[in-house]
Design an enzyme around this catalytic site. Structure first.
Site, PDB file in Angstrom:
ATOM      1  N   TYR A 107      34.789  32.878  87.528  1.00 23.37           N
ATOM      2  CA  TYR A 107      36.160  33.257  87.914  1.00 23.37           C
ATOM      3  C   TYR A 107      37.209  32.610  87.011  1.00 23.37           C
ATOM      4  CZ  TYR A 107      32.810  33.165  91.677  1.00 23.37           C
ATOM      5  OH  TYR A 107      31.640  33.249  92.384  1.00 23.37           O
ATOM      6  N   HIS A 108      36.936  32.619  85.694  1.00 22.20           N
ATOM      7  CA  HIS A 108      37.867  32.036  84.730  1.00 22.20           C
ATOM      8  C   HIS A 108      38.303  33.049  83.674  1.00 22.20           C
ATOM      9  CE1 HIS A 108      35.643  27.960  85.609  1.00 22.20           C
ATOM     10  NE2 HIS A 108      36.451  28.322  86.598  1.00 22.20           N
ATOM     11  N   PRO A 109      38.734  34.263  84.050  1.00 23.52           N
ATOM     12  CA  PRO A 109      39.144  35.232  83.030  1.00 23.52           C
ATOM     13  C   PRO A 109      40.422  34.783  82.338  1.00 23.52           C
ATOM     14  CG  PRO A 109      39.693  36.051  85.209  1.00 23.52           C
ATOM     15  CD  PRO A 109      38.863  34.815  85.417  1.00 23.52           C
TER      16      PRO A 109
END
Length: 538
Positions: A474-476
């Site tokens: 969840y690190h775009p």
């Protein structure tokens, strides 16, 4: 038509910082538009409430990627915050600055002024570090809590395994020289999540010059010539247009910010025409350069009690709830991610290439009325070890499917597209394998819970297992990246969109490269530093 000096689109980790910083003097009127709702929820404030937020439809956009060929054609689940505070209101709260070379690489990629020497000063100004004894160092709004006195005793095996394998033990995961096994610092204050909505926006809410509108779905930005002058949003079935006297700031995140630009006519002309949008400004890099951290978790049954034993039974939940209510401590006051750190998979490397997580808990998910939900920790002791390559080289993209502002985006991660990334996956698997084979951890393992036991995997099996089970952390980032010109970036080092005036993008989408670990702290840092630049120019 209403007019404000600054219109901020997106009340997430960056937008909340900007709303507070730009309204603080009282000289400027600020409008903050958030597509989600209020961040009031007991599950948001409760640190371990993360498990309840992971699939919560009211507080989570629950996005889905396109089929990812390198991950066996699977579609990935991408949770994104649907409330004030954005993903910082629903994440696992690991506070990770990143490593100095991450930001020196930003500067080398054209983000002049964003090297470590400068960003470290911004971090120091925004942080208050809280020790295990409650002593505070610093005076910034974001509280960074040392939880090393509260972690589960089973974590000692992880530290022992790291030392046995020749890795250092690190006292402070956010020190410039951080490397090795560490207890994660988390952004909590007095036992509650300290997101940017709480640390920044809460103290700005009473200001007469700040207006906050939730459930505002931005359709497009309006231009007069080459100047951005207005924002049109939909709320409760009604279209509203507001003007910005000074600037419009996109802080909608790495998924939504490029979409808003594309719907407004900024992007690759061919993509916009295909979506039925009239191209206004040819910016081919909008939505490109998508980077993310992919990880795989290895689940094991344990030979001694873990957090499962404390939280799976009803009596354990009651005891933890009472302890939290009386002391604001205990397992409910912590992140699910207690330990981990930066590691080198090969001692010959000049920098850490893997981030590890060690969690003293295992859990499963189930489908309830067509919706996935996290349920109890497993009714037996267990633990998880997880790895993610720090700096992937594959690049994906974000694109709109059409002009409808409510339509889901096209998320194309393009995972494991390079040989370097595939090699990093194998290296990370071997690193975890060395740890679980160590004397310190092998005695903790009763059995593997996975289809294939990590202890027995060869290189091909490690990669195949990763393809079958890996998921986003969840690190775009990077979809409106900073740089020197429109040929290789979307915004300049002051976060101003190339080729137009009155428009900036300030959020994780401007990262030239993803940092080596969790991205919420760097996102708040970017917003703080960009606020300084805006106020200096004003």
């Amino acid at each position: 038509m209403q007019s404000h000096d600054y219109v901020i689109v997106g009340g997430g980790s960056a937008g909340c910082v900007l709303a507070e910083r730009l309204s603080a003097s009282g000289r400027y009127s600020v409008l903050l538009l958030e597509a989600g709702g209020s961040n009031w929820s007991p599950w948001i404030g409760l640190p371990l409430g993360y498990g309840k937020l992971f699939y919560h439809p009211r507080m989570n956009w629950q996005l889905q990627t396109e089929a990812d060929a390198a991950l066996d054609g699977r579609k990935g689940y991408w949770p994104r915050g649907k409330v004030l505070g954005g993903s910082g209101s629903i994440n696992a709260m690991v506070y990770a600055r990143g490593l100095p070379h991450d930001f020196d690489d930003w500067e080398g990629a054209g983000a002049t002024g964003w090297g470590w020497e400068n960003v470290e000063k911004t971090y120091q100004a925004m942080e208050t570090h809280v020790g295990t004894d409650g002593r505070e160092v610093g005076s910034g709004p974001v509280h960074v809590q040392d939880i090393s006195d509260q972690i589960h005793p089973v974590n000692r095996h992880f530290f022992a395994a790291a030392e046995e394998a020749g890795h250092p033990v690190c006292d402070d995961f956010n020190s410039p020289s951080a490397e090795g096994a560490a207890t994660y610092r988390i952004n909590t204050h007095r036992g509650r999540r300290d997101s940017s909505a709480r640390a920044y926006l809460a103290r700005a809410r009473g200001r007469a010059n700040l207006r906050i509108v939730t459930h505002a779905h931005v359709a497009r930005i309006g231009f007069e010539g080459a100047r951005a002058v207005s924002v049109t949003y939909h709320r409760r079935g009604r279209a509203v247009t507001v003007r910005a006297g000074r600037e419009i700031i996109l802080s909608a995140g790495s998924i939504a910010s490029p979409q808003i630009l594309q719907r407004s006519g900024l992007g690759a002309a061919s993509l916009l025409q295909q979506a039925g949008i009239t191209p206004l400004f040819n910016l081919p890099q909008v939505g490109e350069n998508l980077q993310d951290h992919l990880a795989v978790s290895y689940f094991f049954r344990a030979t001694e009690p873990t957090l499962n034993n404390d939280l799976a039974p009803l009596w354990g939940k009651i005891r933890a709830a009472i302890r939290y209510a009386l002391t604001r401590k205990g397992p409910l006051a912590l992140s699910v991610n207690q330990c981990g750190g930066y590691f080198r998979s090969d001692p010959g490397l000049n920098r850490p290439d893997q981030q590890l997580y060690f969690n003293p808990v295992t859990y499963t998910t189930r489908v309830v009325e067509g919706r996935r939900t996290v349920i109890n920790p497993d009714p037996f002791p267990g633990f998880i070890i997880c790895h993610q390559p720090c700096r992937p080289t594959s690049r994906g993209k974000i694109a709109i499917a059409g002009a409808d502002p409510m339509a889901a985006p096209l998320i194309m991660p393009n995972s494991l597209a390079t040989e370097e990334d595939r090699a990093a996956v194998i290296a990370g698997g071997r690193l975890c394998q060395d740890l679980v084979r160590s004397k310190a951890l092998s005695g903790l393992i009763a059995s593997s819970m996975d289809p294939t036991d990590l202890r027995e995997m060869d290189d091909d099996t490690i990669l195949a297992d990763f393809r079958a089970r890996a998921a986003t952390v969840y690190h775009p980032t990077g979809t409106c990246r900073m740089g020197q010109d429109a040929g290789n970036s979307v915004v300049d080092p002051s976060c101003r969109v190339h080729g137009v005036s009155g428009l900036r993008v300030i959020d994780a989408s401007v990262f030239p490269n993803v940092t080596s670990a969790n991205t919420n702290a760097p996102t708040m840092m970017v917003a703080n530093r960009a606020a300084d630049l805006i106020l200096e120019s004003a």
